[in-house]
Design a protein around this motif. Structure first.
Motif, PDB file in Angstrom:
ATOM      1  N   GLU A  16       0.840  -1.191   0.000  1.00 29.69           N
ATOM      2  CA  GLU A  16       0.000   0.000   0.000  1.00 29.69           C
ATOM      3  C   GLU A  16       0.876   1.242   0.000  1.00 29.69           C
ATOM      4  O   GLU A  16       2.035   1.198   0.419  1.00 29.69           O
ATOM      5  CB  GLU A  16      -0.925   0.025   1.216  1.00 29.69           C
ATOM      6  CG  GLU A  16      -2.031  -1.028   1.203  1.00 29.69           C
ATOM      7  CD  GLU A  16      -1.527  -2.394   1.638  1.00 29.69           C
ATOM      8  OE1 GLU A  16      -2.021  -3.403   1.108  1.00 29.69           O
ATOM      9  OE2 GLU A  16      -0.628  -2.445   2.504  1.00 29.69           O
ATOM     10  N   SER A  17       0.285   2.354  -0.392  1.00 29.79           N
ATOM     11  CA  SER A  17       1.026   3.603  -0.539  1.00 29.79           C
ATOM     12  C   SER A  17       1.759   4.020   0.733  1.00 29.79           C
ATOM     13  O   SER A  17       2.887   4.499   0.676  1.00 29.79           O
ATOM     14  CB  SER A  17       0.061   4.720  -0.974  1.00 29.79           C
ATOM     15  OG  SER A  17       0.734   5.950  -1.079  1.00 29.79           O
ATOM     16  N   HIS A  18       1.090   3.858   1.894  1.00 27.00           N
ATOM     17  CA  HIS A  18       1.690   4.284   3.152  1.00 27.00           C
ATOM     18  C   HIS A  18       2.065   3.110   4.043  1.00 27.00           C
ATOM     19  O   HIS A  18       2.312   3.276   5.243  1.00 27.00           O
ATOM     20  CB  HIS A  18       0.734   5.221   3.905  1.00 27.00           C
ATOM     21  CG  HIS A  18       0.606   6.561   3.261  1.00 27.00           C
ATOM     22  ND1 HIS A  18       0.218   7.691   3.948  1.00 27.00           N
ATOM     23  CD2 HIS A  18       0.822   6.974   1.992  1.00 27.00           C
ATOM     24  CE1 HIS A  18       0.193   8.727   3.128  1.00 27.00           C
ATOM     25  NE2 HIS A  18       0.545   8.310   1.931  1.00 27.00           N
ATOM     26  N   GLU A  59      10.509   9.750  -2.510  1.00 28.00           N
ATOM     27  CA  GLU A  59      10.928   8.424  -2.077  1.00 28.00           C
ATOM     28  C   GLU A  59      12.206   8.042  -2.816  1.00 28.00           C
ATOM     29  O   GLU A  59      12.358   8.331  -4.008  1.00 28.00           O
ATOM     30  CB  GLU A  59       9.839   7.388  -2.368  1.00 28.00           C
ATOM     31  CG  GLU A  59       8.568   7.552  -1.538  1.00 28.00           C
ATOM     32  CD  GLU A  59       8.708   7.006  -0.126  1.00 28.00           C
ATOM     33  OE1 GLU A  59       9.825   6.572   0.250  1.00 28.00           O
ATOM     34  OE2 GLU A  59       7.709   7.032   0.616  1.00 28.00           O
ATOM     35  N   ALA A  60      13.125   7.379  -2.104  1.00 25.98           N
ATOM     36  CA  ALA A  60      14.372   6.948  -2.740  1.00 25.98           C
ATOM     37  C   ALA A  60      14.113   5.883  -3.798  1.00 25.98           C
ATOM     38  O   ALA A  60      14.844   5.780  -4.789  1.00 25.98           O
ATOM     39  CB  ALA A  60      15.333   6.407  -1.693  1.00 25.98           C
ATOM     40  N   ASN A  85       8.814   2.040   1.804  1.00 25.64           N
ATOM     41  CA  ASN A  85       8.204   3.367   1.865  1.00 25.64           C
ATOM     42  C   ASN A  85       8.784   4.141   3.043  1.00 25.64           C
ATOM     43  O   ASN A  85       8.923   3.590   4.141  1.00 25.64           O
ATOM     44  CB  ASN A  85       6.686   3.256   2.044  1.00 25.64           C
ATOM     45  CG  ASN A  85       5.994   2.762   0.799  1.00 25.64           C
ATOM     46  OD1 ASN A  85       6.408   3.048  -0.315  1.00 25.64           O
ATOM     47  ND2 ASN A  85       4.924   1.995   0.982  1.00 25.64           N
ATOM     48  N   HIS A  86       9.097   5.398   2.842  1.00 26.84           N
ATOM     49  CA  HIS A  86       9.660   6.226   3.923  1.00 26.84           C
ATOM     50  C   HIS A  86       8.950   7.581   4.039  1.00 26.84           C
ATOM     51  O   HIS A  86       8.546   7.984   5.118  1.00 26.84           O
ATOM     52  CB  HIS A  86      11.158   6.454   3.686  1.00 26.84           C
ATOM     53  CG  HIS A  86      11.969   5.199   3.683  1.00 26.84           C
ATOM     54  ND1 HIS A  86      12.224   4.476   4.827  1.00 26.84           N
ATOM     55  CD2 HIS A  86      12.574   4.526   2.660  1.00 26.84           C
ATOM     56  CE1 HIS A  86      12.961   3.410   4.525  1.00 26.84           C
ATOM     57  NE2 HIS A  86      13.185   3.418   3.225  1.00 26.84           N
ATOM     58  N   ASP A  87       8.792   8.285   2.909  1.00 26.41           N
ATOM     59  CA  ASP A  87       8.311   9.666   2.944  1.00 26.41           C
ATOM     60  C   ASP A  87       6.794   9.733   2.792  1.00 26.41           C
ATOM     61  O   ASP A  87       6.266  10.240   1.801  1.00 26.41           O
ATOM     62  CB  ASP A  87       8.991  10.471   1.829  1.00 26.41           C
ATOM     63  CG  ASP A  87       8.660  11.954   1.894  1.00 26.41           C
ATOM     64  OD1 ASP A  87       8.314  12.442   2.999  1.00 26.41           O
ATOM     65  OD2 ASP A  87       8.727  12.626   0.850  1.00 26.41           O
ATOM     66  N   HIS A  88       6.079   9.194   3.772  1.00 27.90           N
ATOM     67  CA  HIS A  88       4.618   9.248   3.704  1.00 27.90           C
ATOM     68  C   HIS A  88       4.055  10.077   4.852  1.00 27.90           C
ATOM     69  O   HIS A  88       4.512   9.983   5.988  1.00 27.90           O
ATOM     70  CB  HIS A  88       3.998   7.844   3.698  1.00 27.90           C
ATOM     71  CG  HIS A  88       4.580   6.892   4.692  1.00 27.90           C
ATOM     72  ND1 HIS A  88       4.373   6.977   6.047  1.00 27.90           N
ATOM     73  CD2 HIS A  88       5.381   5.812   4.501  1.00 27.90           C
ATOM     74  CE1 HIS A  88       4.999   6.003   6.654  1.00 27.90           C
ATOM     75  NE2 HIS A  88       5.631   5.286   5.744  1.00 27.90           N
TER      76      HIS A  88
END
Length: 374
Positions: A16-18, A59-60, A85-88
């Motif tokens: 999922e996105s986050h 996101e990297a 995922n990191h930048d959520h």
């Protein structure tokens, strides 16, 4: 929920996105395929947002291969690639959790999954999930490249701004495909890039978005690939293309342009070129009867404007069942055409590898030299 595509080679998406991570499992690859990991990363980089024409989420998109790969080669077991995922910013979606975003999957997902879906950033319906599709496509593009098959996509139109069309000369066409592979903003004309970029930035400043048309061409697919009716090249590729978020139309060759033609204009005359059968024109986009005829496969994909806009919109609160208004928060793209092109390239490669494996068997993709012979 259906998340697997493929008959001979199967591709399964997850995440999922986050969520913690997104990824793909590829089952059915031959053992011994050498993978260029730098190429996979370069394809993911083409999908990344940059500047005012994209979302501010950064996101990297660094991938990990956690199975099916050893000593630089595929092992023949399922290949699993994951992207963390990191930048959520999940809090951006908390206030509007029950407010249905127009033209998004919020309502349909709520109905289908009874409200248990992950709503943050669109969850599994997010364009974020196209990142593992690109990773899988990069694997497939390497397989195709080894067999002399190359492909590329450009932005044919962004709203009402148009790019130069693909060349009909094979040598020039291959140069254009190579150019697009090096370009973040995929146009054949530098002037078109300037006009389109300015248009996207203007839409961004107005809290709005724009869509357009992507044009794709594939060179090197031999004649005889595909099946009539349900397994046609058009139906297989269309299924994949319509799985890309925001794609709302696909046409092959002249497509809807055939409606304006006489048969004498629309037909592609056959002729000999050395010992090879070719067509004088390519109005049918390299496909007859659902089967490739050896000419370049060409198609166009319509991409709608990004539905996440910053203007006030009418909607419904699904919890209270009341009409209300919505102003979307978060970070969103004013256009996704430039990022979507590598996704279109990727799903095209995925579909072609599966079709070619069906025609020639899964050993078709295996390297000519065995590992012990190296």
């Amino acid at each position: 929920m259906k998340n697997t595509f493929g008959t001979n080679i199967q591709f399964t998406l997850f995440g999922e996105s986050h969520g913690a991570a997104i990824g793909v499992v590829i089952d059915g690859l031959s053992a011994g395929i050498e993978l260029d990991l730098a190429f996979i990363q370069s394809q993911l980089d083409l999908r990344k947002p940059k500047g005012k024409i994209s979302t501010a989420r950064r996101e990297a998109d660094e991938f990990e291969i956690v199975s099916g790969f050893f000593d630089g080669h595929t092992t023949g077991t399922p290949l699993c690639l994951i992207i963390r995922n990191h930048d959520h910013h999940s809090r951006d979606y908390e206030k509007t959790r029950y407010l249905l975003r127009p033209s998004h999957a919020d309502y349909t997902a709520f109905v289908k999954y009874g409200g248990f879906q992950d709503y943050r950033g669109g969850g599994h319906f997010s364009g974020r999930i196209t990142a593992p599709l690109v990773a899988a496509g990069a694997v497939c593009r390497q397989i195709l490249r080894e067999k002399g098959i190359v492909l590329g996509t450009h932005i044919a139109r962004c709203k009402d701004e148009e790019d130069t069309p693909f060349s009909t000369d094979t040598v020039a066409l291959l140069e254009e495909i190579a150019l697009l592979g090096r370009s973040y903003f995929p146009t054949l004309s530098p002037e078109a890039e300037e006009r389109m970029t300015a248009l996207i930035e203007q839409a961004h400043s107005q809290g709005d978005s724009v869509g357009g048309i992507l044009e794709t061409i594939v060179v090197g697919v031999p004649a005889g690939v595909g099946e009539p009716f349900f397994g046609s090249v058009e139906s297989v590729l269309s299924q994949l293309l319509f799985s890309v978020p925001a794609v709302k139309g696909v046409e092959f060759g002249l497509g809807f342009g055939f409606a304006d033609q006489f048969g004498s204009q629309a037909n592609d005359p056959f002729r000999m070129e050395g010992d090879r059968v070719v067509t004088a024109t390519n109005h049918n986009g390299g496909i007859n009867g659902g089967i490739t005829n050896g000419m370049p496969i060409c198609f166009r994909t319509a991409v709608k404007p990004t539905p996440s806009i910053y203007q006030k919109q009418q909607t419904v609160d699904i919890r209270t069942r009341q009409n209300t208004e919505l102003v979307i928060q978060g970070r969103h793209d004013p256009a996704i055409l430039h990022r979507a092109r590598v996704v279109v390239d990727s799903v095209t490669a995925i579909g072609l590898v599966d079709l070619l494996a069906q025609q020639y068997g899964c050993t078709w993709m295996a390297p000519d030299a065995k590992k012990e012979d190296k």
